[in-house]
Design an enzyme around this catalytic site. Structure first.
Site, PDB file in Angstrom:
ATOM      1  CG  ASN A   1     -10.150  -9.574 -15.490  1.00 13.30           C
ATOM      2  OD1 ASN A   1     -10.714 -10.308 -14.587  1.00 13.30           O
ATOM      3  ND2 ASN A   1      -9.327  -8.443 -14.958  1.00 13.30           N
TER       4      ASN A   1
ATOM      5  CE  LYS B   1     -11.507  -5.717 -14.234  1.00 10.47           C
ATOM      6  NZ  LYS B   1     -11.551  -4.177 -13.891  1.00 10.47           N
TER       7      LYS B   1
ATOM      8  CG  HIS C   1      -6.099  -6.468 -13.138  1.00 15.34           C
ATOM      9  ND1 HIS C   1      -6.513  -5.395 -12.173  1.00 15.34           N
ATOM     10  CD2 HIS C   1      -6.584  -6.456 -14.239  1.00 15.34           C
ATOM     11  CE1 HIS C   1      -7.642  -4.890 -13.004  1.00 15.34           C
ATOM     12  NE2 HIS C   1      -7.603  -5.410 -14.405  1.00 15.34           N
TER      13      HIS C   1
ATOM     14  CD  GLU D   1      -9.609  -4.370 -10.712  1.00 13.82           C
ATOM     15  OE1 GLU D   1      -9.916  -5.537 -10.772  1.00 13.82           O
ATOM     16  OE2 GLU D   1     -10.083  -3.376 -11.498  1.00 13.82           O
TER      17      GLU D   1
ATOM     18  CD  GLU E   1      -6.191  -4.205 -17.976  1.00 13.67           C
ATOM     19  OE1 GLU E   1      -7.098  -4.590 -18.675  1.00 13.67           O
ATOM     20  OE2 GLU E   1      -6.038  -4.295 -16.889  1.00 13.67           O
TER      21      GLU E   1
ATOM     22  N   GLY F   1     -12.505   0.781 -15.640  1.00 14.21           N
ATOM     23  CA  GLY F   1     -13.980   1.101 -15.011  1.00 14.21           C
ATOM     24  C   GLY F   1     -14.234   2.484 -14.883  1.00 14.21           C
TER      25      GLY F   1
ATOM     26  CB  SER G   1     -13.284   2.358 -20.199  1.00 13.79           C
ATOM     27  OG  SER G   1     -13.364   2.600 -18.887  1.00 13.79           O
TER      28      SER G   1
HETATM   29  P1  13P Z   1     -12.826  -2.198 -17.804  1.00 13.92           P
HETATM   30  O1  13P Z   1     -13.146  -2.603 -19.268  1.00 13.92           O
HETATM   31  O2  13P Z   1     -14.101  -2.746 -16.941  1.00 13.92           O
HETATM   32  O3  13P Z   1     -12.546  -0.972 -17.779  1.00 13.92           O
HETATM   33  O4  13P Z   1     -11.730  -3.045 -17.036  1.00 13.92           O
HETATM   34  C1  13P Z   1     -10.604  -3.203 -17.678  1.00 13.92           C
HETATM   35  C2  13P Z   1      -9.899  -4.256 -16.950  1.00 13.92           C
HETATM   36  O5  13P Z   1      -9.233  -4.027 -15.812  1.00 13.92           O
HETATM   37  C3  13P Z   1      -9.565  -5.554 -17.630  1.00 13.92           C
HETATM   38  O6  13P Z   1      -8.594  -6.249 -16.922  1.00 13.92           O
END
Ligand code: 13P
Length: 252
Positions: free
Chosen positions: A9, A11, A97, A99, A169, A175, A215
């Protein structure tokens, strides 16, 4: 039996030029790696989809969007519909997601609509669920995730549900560099599979791929993927460097 999948992903990262370069690198790395044991997908910004679709071998590397609109077409300035995503050649779409839920107010009801529109276009939703830290700490995390699944997905019939990929997640792990332990991931993934089995039966549950995200990196992927109910990963930061992403792909 269910598929093992590693999905990136990206982002809101990479310019078009950088994104095409990264996609080419991953495509090339997959072409020259023997014995890849999982499906590999990259989910990229809308602006990149059509071009990346032309530079990758789709038999080797799947392509997805990171979102789609909750309407089919019309006066929704700035939105990108599921048919538009499908018309680029993409086959997957990340939905729900954390976010999107947190920063863009996506409710379970909106996500239900998006899932339906994506499925109608033949896109495979990668549907994200996961608790925030407070819910992990107060012990409500299993109930929270169960509700997220029920509210957005349980109107689907078994055939439709069979097309969904789930991604657990935990928001506190995204992150942050703080990964769920392999036991924490396994507990949740087994629970999710039971929730699915109770609704759709054991066969559908056994065939559903449940990815872990948060992560995930080359150094911890193998341990997470060794758990019986962890079927792969949804990778943020580590998907932006070809070597790191391939390190995770090769963890299987
Ligand atoms: P990270 O791997 O950067 O923690 O992000 C995970 C994520 O949100 C994947 O959709």
């Amino acid at each position: 039996m269910r598929k093992k999948i590693v999905a990136g992903n990206w982002k809101m990262n990479t310019t078009l030029e950088e994104g095409v370069q990264l996609a080419k690198e991953v495509n090339e790395a997959l072409a020259t790696t023997e014995g890849v044991k999982c499906d590999v997908v990259i989910c990229v910004p809308f602006t990149h989809l059509a071009i990346i679709n032309q530079v990758i071998d789709k038999d080797r590397l799947g392509l997805g969007a990171e979102n789609c609109a909750d309407h089919l077409k019309g006066a929704y300035t700035g939105e990108v519909s599921a048919p538009m995503v499908a018309s680029t050649g993409a086959n997957y779409v990340i939905l729900g997601h954390s976010e999107r839920r947190q920063y863009y107010g996506e409710t379970p009801e909106i996500l239900k609509t998006k899932v339906n529109l994506a499925l109608e276009e033949g896109l495979t939703p990668i549907f994200c669920i996961g608790e925030v830290l407070e819910q992990r700490e107060d012990g409500s995390y299993l109930d929270v995730v169960k509700a997220q699944i029920e509210e957005s997905l349980f109107d689907l019939d078994a055939e439709q549900f069979g097309k969904i990929i789930l991604a657990y997640e935990p928001v506190w792990a995204i992150g942050t560099g703080k990964t769920a332990t392999d036991d924490q991931a396994q507990e949740m993934h087994a629970f999710i599979r039971k929730v699915i089995a109770d609704k759709y039966g054991k066969e559908v549950a056994d065939n559903t791929s449940i990815l872990y995200g948060g992560s995930c990196k080359p150094s911890n992927a193998a341990q997470l993927f060794a758990k019986p109910d962890v079927d792969g990963g949804l990778i943020g930061g580590a998907s932006l460097k070809c070597a790191d992403f391939m390190g995770i792909v090769n963890a299987f």
